[in-house]
Scaffold this active site. Structure first.
Site, PDB file in Angstrom:
ATOM      1  N   HIS A   1       0.980  -1.113  -0.092  1.00 42.86           N
ATOM      2  CA  HIS A   1      -0.138   0.423   0.098  1.00 42.86           C
ATOM      3  C   HIS A   1       0.943   1.303   0.126  1.00 42.86           C
ATOM      4  CE1 HIS A   1      -3.967  -2.160   1.298  1.00 42.86           C
ATOM      5  NE2 HIS A   1      -3.617  -3.599   1.626  1.00 42.86           N
TER       6      HIS A   1
ATOM      7  N   LYS B   1      -8.660  13.195   5.376  1.00 42.24           N
ATOM      8  CA  LYS B   1      -8.004  12.313   5.500  1.00 42.24           C
ATOM      9  C   LYS B   1      -6.925  12.466   6.099  1.00 42.24           C
ATOM     10  CE  LYS B   1      -7.308  14.249   0.965  1.00 42.24           C
ATOM     11  NZ  LYS B   1      -7.013  12.581   0.264  1.00 42.24           N
ATOM     12  N   ARG B   2      -5.698  11.426   6.589  1.00 42.69           N
ATOM     13  CA  ARG B   2      -5.384  11.463   7.261  1.00 42.69           C
ATOM     14  C   ARG B   2      -4.222  12.384   7.258  1.00 42.69           C
ATOM     15  NH1 ARG B   2      -4.941   7.803  11.717  1.00 42.69           N
ATOM     16  NH2 ARG B   2      -2.455   9.068  12.228  1.00 42.69           N
TER      17      ARG B   2
ATOM     18  N   LYS C   1       0.628  14.437   2.290  1.00 37.20           N
ATOM     19  CA  LYS C   1      -1.347  14.117   1.071  1.00 37.20           C
ATOM     20  C   LYS C   1      -1.518  15.864   0.780  1.00 37.20           C
ATOM     21  CE  LYS C   1      -2.884  10.465   3.823  1.00 37.20           C
ATOM     22  NZ  LYS C   1      -3.381   9.736   2.773  1.00 37.20           N
TER      23      LYS C   1
ATOM     24  N   THR D   1      -8.849   6.667  -1.388  1.00 41.91           N
ATOM     25  CA  THR D   1      -9.981   5.530  -1.759  1.00 41.91           C
ATOM     26  C   THR D   1     -11.243   7.558  -1.291  1.00 41.91           C
ATOM     27  OG1 THR D   1      -9.900   5.151   0.646  1.00 41.91           O
ATOM     28  CG2 THR D   1      -9.592   3.420  -1.007  1.00 41.91           C
TER      29      THR D   1
ATOM     30  N   LYS E   1     -14.986   8.382  -3.553  1.00 35.63           N
ATOM     31  CA  LYS E   1     -16.109   8.535  -2.563  1.00 35.63           C
ATOM     32  C   LYS E   1     -16.817  10.338  -2.750  1.00 35.63           C
ATOM     33  CE  LYS E   1     -14.477   5.677   1.162  1.00 35.63           C
ATOM     34  NZ  LYS E   1     -13.440   5.878   2.520  1.00 35.63           N
TER      35      LYS E   1
END
Ligand code: GPW
Length: 832
Positions: free
Chosen positions: A375, A566-567, A572, A674, A678
């Site tokens: 991952h 998100k985290r 990110k 992911t 969504k």
């Protein structure tokens, strides 16, 4: 042995009709019966919590009935099954999900209404089952939903953490962590199975014995024995036919004590440093994508892997006795990242030391049983355990790992004779100062298939992470693009949009998400555009109310709802989002007439408690939010909201209300993502980089329906190898410089001018490893284009509809179909 003998995959085996016939009055009676008999209270006394429990108990009656039938059917058919090993399952709430999957949600709603209870309001009583950090854990939850829905024999194995991911509070802008106690008032979904308790060993030493023929036999004398108590969570497939289980292990100290070790001397002192049994399943490590390197974490991994293997073997032996030849035909184990990779040497130990199979036979079984999903490529997330630590906790496993490596090195030498460089690189043992076991290498060597989670990621796994393995084992490395369950992430979380879609194109999309493409025909239809955007508007109104409730901040539902959830990670790039917000703020201050559509930037993110810079970024978002929201010069056009304690149940409220989805990781860093799927499924337009599954989303929706910006993977690599210098961008872009400097003034942190200087430092002196500055300008341009697009209502509606319409690929049903057909080779099994 071969796991391909059952290779025929009979269609998809998806459930097609409702199996549970229960009308409103039956449901009412079931709730009241449980209120009386399970909870010992009655309608007049019951509070919301009691209603929730009684309703859950009523549902659980149905769930258990289908669970029993499913297990009987699987047993009688002696089916091959997948065993999904994962240290995390981020389930969220289960009541509404189970109602939806039994197609009883509307019935329940009407029944409860007659009892004076608002179902949607009551659902808030359920604590999230937060036994995971983020994407990896939620993926596991979506996968077991799809497996049950498509009626595949499957069992999830994990850890029954007493405390899931911490609850986040924000005090004076900063994150603080509070313990999560999801089981405090009892969890109606889990059932303890004391009849299936397992015991596993830790510590101690290995004795080498020789039999009469001079054959070596190894005996592990453990220093302690731990009991694993299984808790089963039923997993209801859509249509309510198959109910699989998620089996989570709780640790307990055991009565049994190994006296051999006591006699070995020094035992009591040595034992004191060892992990106490009850501690093992106490708490989920909150570090997403960074290994903790802690002894307790390794023990957690071994604990659940070993308990699960014993459970699988017990079940296998019940049918096949000591005949191991069919093991790999019956059992496939998917390793969700390397967290359960210690299962590989554990199975070897059982087969060689206990079953007394030859090494080669055992290894053949092993490598036909395991498959591994990678991952991430981030080096800090690639697990390595000190040889010394494994030797202490699992002395026999260390020997086995060395033996696996010894034989593997011979294989490498046969392929690349005398090439020590390649050997050093591929070795399972890293010969560093402190010797380490590389769990990724162990997983590749010990598995028959290895997959990445999006096309680009899998390509990088092959070309960057494991290129020599790809040469050595052609075809072993492959891709399975992630997916999400449309049951939770559209049908349940966005009932109005679901109803609209079903009214327009029928309900087949729930089990066949490609059907959503039928909406494309209506993307330019004004009536449908209005209906679609009206639903979005209602969802925004509901989120606006939630925002007010949670933060006191008032936002205008007519503004663009721009969401990044998100985290919190540097890769990110929440701070890229923040810099752009600062740029907008500055433009508005410099020019009060600056033309932009009102926009609300909404964040949700938890930072690992030990990740200082991530916590600083949360603090920065909050202090900037506070300033902007209270600045009457700009707050008609600009608002910033940080919603505390982001989790599955909050995501379910935010996602349906999003206009814009921020997916802005540095290209090459986000394996898949992911949340991107969504949000797009719910009609949000993505602003994103060509990273992870964004690339595949862009392919599906087309370039007109997504805002792509920034460096590509190749450009990132070129930029870095050319000697990237963030100061070049800092000095050449006046706005960029001003926003970064602003953060380091006391404008946002009065009286504390350098509170955010570590953020500035990381972007400049720190070298800006995630290329925030390099992508800033293009990000601003994409945001400008987005702002303009939003003003054309019809154009935006068309884009939003097409995003929903083109998400068919990203159902987890498709991911599971890929796994089943290409890796697991399972047959579906219809439960009558
Ligand atoms: F580091 N992911 C995650 F690879 O949520 F183990 N936690 C993790 O610890 C790791 C990965 C690990 C995520 C990826 O970041 C995300 O891109 C991906 O969509 C998700 O796993 C599911 O594959």
């Amino acid at each position: 042995t071969s796991n391909t003998s059952k290779a025929k995959t009979k269609g998809q085996g998806a459930a097609t009709s409702v199996s549970i016939q229960l009308d409103k009055d039956d449901f009412k009676q079931a709730v009241i019966r449980n209120l009386h008999r399970t909870l010992g209270t009655d309608e007049n006394k019951a509070n919301k919590h009691a209603w929730w429990k009684a309703t859950s108990a009523a549902m659980q009656e149905l769930v258990f009935e289908r669970l029993r039938t499913t297990q009987k059917t699987h047993y009688l058919n002696d089916t091959r099954a997948v065993h999904y090993f994962s240290a995390e399952f981020l389930m969220g709430r289960l009541l509404s999900n189970n109602m939806h999957n039994f197609e009883l949600f509307d019935t329940a709603k009407r029944a409860l209404k007659e009892l004076g209870v608002d179902l949607v309001d009551m659902l808030e009583e359920e604590p999230d089952m937060a036994l995971g950090n983020g994407g990896l854990g939620r993926l596991a939850a979506c996968f077991i939903d799809s497996l049950a829905t498509m009626e595949f024999p499957a069992i999830g194995y994990g850890i029954h953490y007493e405390h899931g991911l911490f609850r986040q509070e924000i005090r004076n802008g900063a994150q603080i962590e509070r313990p999560d106690s999801w089981r405090d008032y009892g969890n109606p979904w889990e059932i303890c199975r004391p009849e299936s308790i397992q015991q596993i060993s830790l510590y101690g030493y290995v004795e080498t014995k020789y039999d009469e023929d001079g054959k070596i036999h190894k005996e592990w004398h453990p220093g302690s024995i731990v009991t694993g108590v299984p808790w089963d969570i039923p997993i209801v497939g859509y249509g309510g036919k198959t109910v699989n289980v998620l089996r989570l292990w709780q640790s307990q100290s055991s009565e049994y004590f190994n006296w051999d070790v006591f006699n070995a001397g020094g035992y009591v002192d040595a034992q004191r440093e060892n992990v106490e049994s009850e501690t093992i399943s106490k708490v989920l490590y909150p570090n997403d994508e960074t290994e903790a390197g802690k002894e307790l974490r390794l023990i957690q991994q071994y604990f659940f892997s070993a308990c699960s293997l014993k459970d699988i073997i017990r079940r296998y032996k019940r049918v096949h006795g000591d005949d191991w030849s069919r093991f790999a035909e019956q059992v496939v184990i998917q390793l969700n990242d390397t967290h359960p990779a210690i299962a590989i040497p554990e199975l070897m130990r059982i087969l060689v030391d206990r079953a007394e199979l030859s090494w080669n036979v055992a290894w053949e079984i092993c490598t036909q049983t395991f498959a591994y999903t990678n991952h991430t490529l981030l080096p800090e997330a690639l697990e390595k355990w000190p040889v010394r630590m494994i030797g202490k906790i699992l002395p026999r496993h260390l020997e086995i790992i060395y033996e696996i490596n010894h034989r593997f090195m011979a294989e490498v030498d046969a392929k690349w004779p005398g090439n020590n460089e390649i050997k050093a690189k591929l070795s399972i043992i890293e010969e560093s100062n402190e010797k380490m076991v590389r769990m990724g290498n162990l997983s590749v060597v010990g598995s028959f298939a290895v997959n990445g989670v999006a096309e680009i990621h899998s390509a990088l796994v092959k070309s960057q992470l494991f290129p020599e393995f790809n040469e050595l084992y052609p075809g072993k490395l492959t891709n399975v693009t992630n997916g999400i369950t449309p049951r939770r992430w559209l049908k349940a979380c966005n009932p109005s949009l679901s109803a609209l879609i079903t009214k327009k194109i029928g309900g087949d999309w729930i089990l066949n998400l490609d059907k959503l493409d039928d909406l494309s025909a209506f993307a330019s239809n004004k009536t449908f555009q209005n209906q679609f955007m009206k639903v979005k508007q209602q969802n925004k109104l509901a989120l606006a109310e939630e925002i007010k409730k949670l933060t006191g901040i008032i936002v205008d539902p007519k503004a663009i709802f721009d969401i990044q959830i998100k985290r919190l990670h540097e890769y990110k790039r929440q701070h890229l989002n923040l810099l752009h917000i600062l740029a907008l703020y500055r433009r508005l201050l410099q020019d009060p007439d600056y033309d932009m559509h009102p926009r609300v930037f909404i964040f949700g993110a938890k930072a690992a408690p030990g990740y200082a810079l991530a916590k600083t970024i949360i603090y920065a978002i909050n202090v900037v939010a506070d300033k902007i929201n209270n600045d009457s010069r700009v707050n008609e056009k600009l608002k910033v909201v940080f919603l505390p304690n982001y989790r599955v149940s909050l995501a379910e409220k935010m996602i349906p209300a999003a206009d814009v989805s921020q997916q802005i990781s540095t290209a090459g860093k986000e394996a898949s993502g992911t949340g991107n799927m969504k949000l797009a499924l719910n009609g949000a337009i993505t602003i994103g980089t060509l990273d992870g599954a964004n690339i595949e989303i862009a392919e599906e929706v087309g370039e007109d329906n997504i805002f792509i910006f920034g460096l590509t993977v190749d450009e990132v690599n070129e930029t870095l190898s050319a000697g990237y210098n963030p100061y070049d961008y800092y000095y050449s872009n006046e706005e960029l410089k001003a926003t970064i400097d602003w953060l380091d003034s006391d404008y946002f942190t009065p009286g504390n001018p350098h509170a955010l200087s570590s953020l500035k430092h990381s972007l400049l002196e720190g070298g800006d490893p995630y290329l925030v500055l390099a992508d800033f300008e293009d990000y601003c341009k994409a945001n400008l284009a987005l702002d303009l697009a939003y003003r054309d209502k019809s154009k935006w509606a068309k884009m939003a509809i097409l995003n929903t319409a083109k998400m068919g690929k990203f159902t987890s049903d498709r991911s599971i179909k890929d796994y089943v057909e290409r890796i697991w080779k399972l047959d579906s099994c219809q439960v009558k």
